[in-house]
Design an enzyme around this catalytic site. Structure first.
Site, PDB file in Angstrom:
ATOM      1  N   ASP A  98       0.867  -1.178   0.000  1.00  0.00           N
ATOM      2  CA  ASP A  98       0.000   0.000   0.000  1.00  0.00           C
ATOM      3  C   ASP A  98       0.909   1.235   0.000  1.00  0.00           C
ATOM      4  O   ASP A  98       1.572   1.527   1.005  1.00  0.00           O
ATOM      5  CB  ASP A  98      -0.874  -0.041   1.264  1.00  0.00           C
ATOM      6  CG  ASP A  98      -1.889   1.094   1.318  1.00  0.00           C
ATOM      7  OD1 ASP A  98      -1.666   2.123   0.658  1.00  0.00           O
ATOM      8  OD2 ASP A  98      -2.897   0.943   2.051  1.00  0.00           O
ATOM      9  N   HIS A  99       0.904   1.927  -1.104  1.00  0.00           N
ATOM     10  CA  HIS A  99       1.861   3.035  -1.252  1.00  0.00           C
ATOM     11  C   HIS A  99       1.500   4.228  -0.361  1.00  0.00           C
ATOM     12  O   HIS A  99       2.299   5.147  -0.195  1.00  0.00           O
ATOM     13  CB  HIS A  99       1.917   3.462  -2.721  1.00  0.00           C
ATOM     14  CG  HIS A  99       3.226   4.085  -3.113  1.00  0.00           C
ATOM     15  ND1 HIS A  99       4.230   4.383  -2.209  1.00  0.00           N
ATOM     16  CD2 HIS A  99       3.719   4.454  -4.318  1.00  0.00           C
ATOM     17  CE1 HIS A  99       5.254   4.920  -2.834  1.00  0.00           C
ATOM     18  NE2 HIS A  99       4.971   4.985  -4.124  1.00  0.00           N
ATOM     19  N   ARG A 100       0.310   4.211   0.231  1.00  0.00           N
ATOM     20  CA  ARG A 100      -0.016   5.276   1.191  1.00  0.00           C
ATOM     21  C   ARG A 100       0.810   5.117   2.460  1.00  0.00           C
ATOM     22  O   ARG A 100       1.044   6.076   3.191  1.00  0.00           O
ATOM     23  CB  ARG A 100      -1.512   5.232   1.565  1.00  0.00           C
ATOM     24  CG  ARG A 100      -2.439   5.521   0.400  1.00  0.00           C
ATOM     25  CD  ARG A 100      -3.876   5.276   0.808  1.00  0.00           C
ATOM     26  NE  ARG A 100      -4.088   3.891   1.258  1.00  0.00           N
ATOM     27  CZ  ARG A 100      -5.234   3.423   1.738  1.00  0.00           C
ATOM     28  NH1 ARG A 100      -6.274   4.229   1.837  1.00  0.00           N
ATOM     29  NH2 ARG A 100      -5.354   2.168   2.107  1.00  0.00           N
ATOM     30  N   ILE A 122       3.682   2.628   2.655  1.00  0.00           N
ATOM     31  CA  ILE A 122       5.053   2.177   2.406  1.00  0.00           C
ATOM     32  C   ILE A 122       5.656   2.958   1.239  1.00  0.00           C
ATOM     33  O   ILE A 122       5.050   3.043   0.165  1.00  0.00           O
ATOM     34  CB  ILE A 122       5.053   0.673   2.028  1.00  0.00           C
ATOM     35  CG1 ILE A 122       4.263  -0.165   3.049  1.00  0.00           C
ATOM     36  CG2 ILE A 122       6.464   0.163   1.823  1.00  0.00           C
ATOM     37  CD1 ILE A 122       4.920  -0.379   4.362  1.00  0.00           C
TER      38      ILE A 122
END
Ligand code: COA
Length: 556
Positions: A528-530, A532
């Protein structure tokens, strides 16, 4: 308290016009100009509004009645303020046969005659200039909707545009059938009588006689369609004379709705074309617009909860009739598949995914695993590759704790988990399930392997409990037993990372001096780029690869 009778106003000479809707009931308080009933002639739909605020007394009309000018609709008990303020002078009373609306005397008969002549001339050439008719003496009336475009073929009386003054909403219909050309107006343009709207290239087979080319209304029409400011607006947007220029949509020209409904829909941004009408002959009423909005507001939640293939705000995939292409057998989805589809759609739509791939050198690991399993013989619990993956991932989660977190519900903080439960995707005849191995930090490889075996068996037997699938911190999806290369696993929300494991294959790897054969296992880490960052994920991946390449590191 003052009471008076509300009567049908002058209907442009029409008699016995059917009542198609009664919008109020006895005892109901109404605002001034609130529609009371809807009439529909063969030419137009008309709402008759309350001339003043008050309480409806005795209602004397019902749906299906035929009414003419002067017919009593109901009695109205005026609210005291209204009664005192305006003692209902006769000019403001609803029009009765003996007292037509105040606007009636404004009939521009000359304009009508001139327009009819012009229309006749235009008809002869088969090209008709369509101009704004007399709109009750109003100038600079805003155009609020354009309903056609150049090249459209329109039927006679099909609405071309909608205007809205401070008094009424008016559609301007095509005076004849034909093809629209040179449409000169746009939404926001202001128009006055005589302004050019467009030209109509009339179909040769349908020449329009002068009488049916109403580029200007009759006097009665303009009076009733848009009463002057001093007039009581007895009929909103009505067009009561034959071939009148301003009508509400007719049943065959969707959307079919009255002005109040249109206004209401416009306020809410509802496209009436999408609304089904429940009124007489499919007429769209205000309640239909309300129901439409309600349904649309509920749709995202319902879509997520009940229709797994839809996401909130995502346009659904149009249905296709596959039987048009061949025989189709319908196979209902298993419950697990429906549930996981909803869950996966939710995760896919909510989480900005990134997938990082790498190869882990598991040559030594596999050699150790094979030796161990051989030594165990038949009865012992085998160490599976999956168990090693679970153990190594748990260790990497300790080193990179943000992978062992979840976003708080409000998205404002990270919830860092001080425990480690790892789920693994298990393929079952009924669909995908993700049982969870608990307390991995406290377990050795054998226990982890035993847990995996037991949970995988329960999954295949359809015996997993809800508890077996709860509380995961991170997931592993292993397709290594099947084959194939890297893939893009979907993060199992509210977790923030998932590791895809594919089939390890021998590859030539450069050791600095020569290519040597190594067993390389493709790994695909989605996150989850939010939560990591890419660099953090890459470090996690490198660390995991080092653990798998050298099991001694798991002891550190
Ligand atoms: N590379 C090479 N070989 C592999 C491997 C890998 N990454 N992973 C497993 N294997 C081998 C195993 O060693 C085993 O061989 P062995 O019996 O000689 O030891 C064989 O493949 C079968 O392994 P598998 O059935 O996958 O067992 P497992 O314990 O490794 O995995 C499950 C158990 C539950 C994960 C597995 O049965 C499963 O369901 N996988 C599918 C998961 C899935 O559907 N993921 C997609 C989610 S979208």
């Amino acid at each position: 308290m003052s009471t008076f009778e509300v009567k049908i106003p002058d209907l442009g000479g029409h008699d016995n016009v059917p009542v198609i809707e009664v919008l109020v009931s006895e005892g109901e308080a109404v605002e001034a100009e609130q529609p009371l009933i809807v009439l529909e002639s063969d030419k137009a739909t008309m709402e008759v509004p309350a001339p003043k605020a008050g309480t409806v007394g005795k209602l004397t009309v019902k749906v299906g009645d035929n009414v003419s000018a002067g017919s009593v609709i109901c009695t109205l008990e005026l609210t005291p303020a209204t009664a005192t303020e305006k003692p209902a002078p006769s000019a403001e009373k609803p029009a009765a046969p003996s007292a037509p609306p105040a606007a009636a005397p404004e009939k521009p008969a000359a304009a009508q005659a001139a327009a009819a002549t012009a229309a006749a001339a235009a008809a002869a050439t088969q090209t008709l200039d369509v101009r704004i008719p007399d709109i009750g003496g109003h100038d600079n009336v805003p155009v609020i909707e354009i309903l056609v475009a150049d090249g459209d073929v329109v039927a006679q009386d099909q609405p071309l545009l909608v205007m809205e003054s401070d008094k009424a909403t008016m559609e301007m219909p095509a005076p004849a059938a034909g093809t629209v050309q040179g449409f000169a107006l746009k939404v926001g343009s202001t128009v006055s009588q005589g302004d050019l709207v467009c030209q109509l290239i009339k179909a040769a087979s349908a020449p329009a006689p002068a009488a049916t080319a109403p580029t200007a209304p009759t006097a009665a029409e303009s009076a009733t369609t848009l009463p002057g400011p001093s007039a009581t607006r007895s009929v909103l947007e009505s067009d009561t004379a034959p071939q009148a220029p301003i009508t509400t949509a007719r049943p065959e020209t969707p959307p079919y709705a009255g002005p109040a409904t249109r206004q209401f829909a416009r306020k809410l941004g509802v496209d009436l074309v999408q609304v089904s009408g429940s009124g007489a002959r499919g007429r769209i009423v205000i309640e239909d617009v309300q129901a439409f909005v309600k349904q649309r507001l509920q749709q995202p939640a319902a879509a997520i909860a009940n229709a797994p293939m839809l996401g909130g705000g995502i346009p659904p995939i149009p249905a296709v009739d596959f039987s048009a292409f061949g025989t189709v057998d319908e196979k209902p989805l298993a419950r697990i598949r429906k549930l996981s589809a909803a869950h996966l759609s939710r995760a896919w739509l909510n989480i900005p995914h990134v997938t990082q791939t790498d190869d882990a050198d598991i040559t030594e690991l596999e050699a150790f695993r094979q030796d161990h399993n051989r030594a165990l013989g038949k009865d012992g619990n085998k160490l599976t590759l999956l168990a090693f993956m679970v153990k190594a991932v748990a260790s990497a989660l300790k080193a990179y704790p943000e992978f062992n977190s979840s976003l708080s519900a409000d998205g404002g903080s990270l919830l860092m988990k001080q425990y480690c439960n790892i789920g693994f995707a298990a393929d079952t005849p009924n669909g995908l399930v993700v049982p969870v191995v608990r307390d991995v930090w406290r377990k050795g490889l054998r226990d982890i392997a035993a847990d995996c075996a037991q949970l995988a068996q329960k999954a295949r037997d359809g015996k997993l409990s809800a508890d077996d699938m709860r509380g995961g911190c991170f997931s592993i999806s292993s397709l290594g037993g099947i084959g194939g290369g890297y893939f893009t696993p979907i993060v199992n929300a509210p977790e923030v990372g998932i590791l895809g494991v594919s089939k390890a294959v021998m590859k030539p790897v450069w050791d600095g001096q020569a290519f040597v054969p190594r067993l390389m296992c493709p790994l695909s880490l989605s996150y989850d780029h939010r939560v990591i960052d890419g660099a953090y994920a890459a470090r996690f991946m490198v660390h995991l690869g080092e653990l798998l390449a050298d099991l001694r590191r798991l002891l550190l």
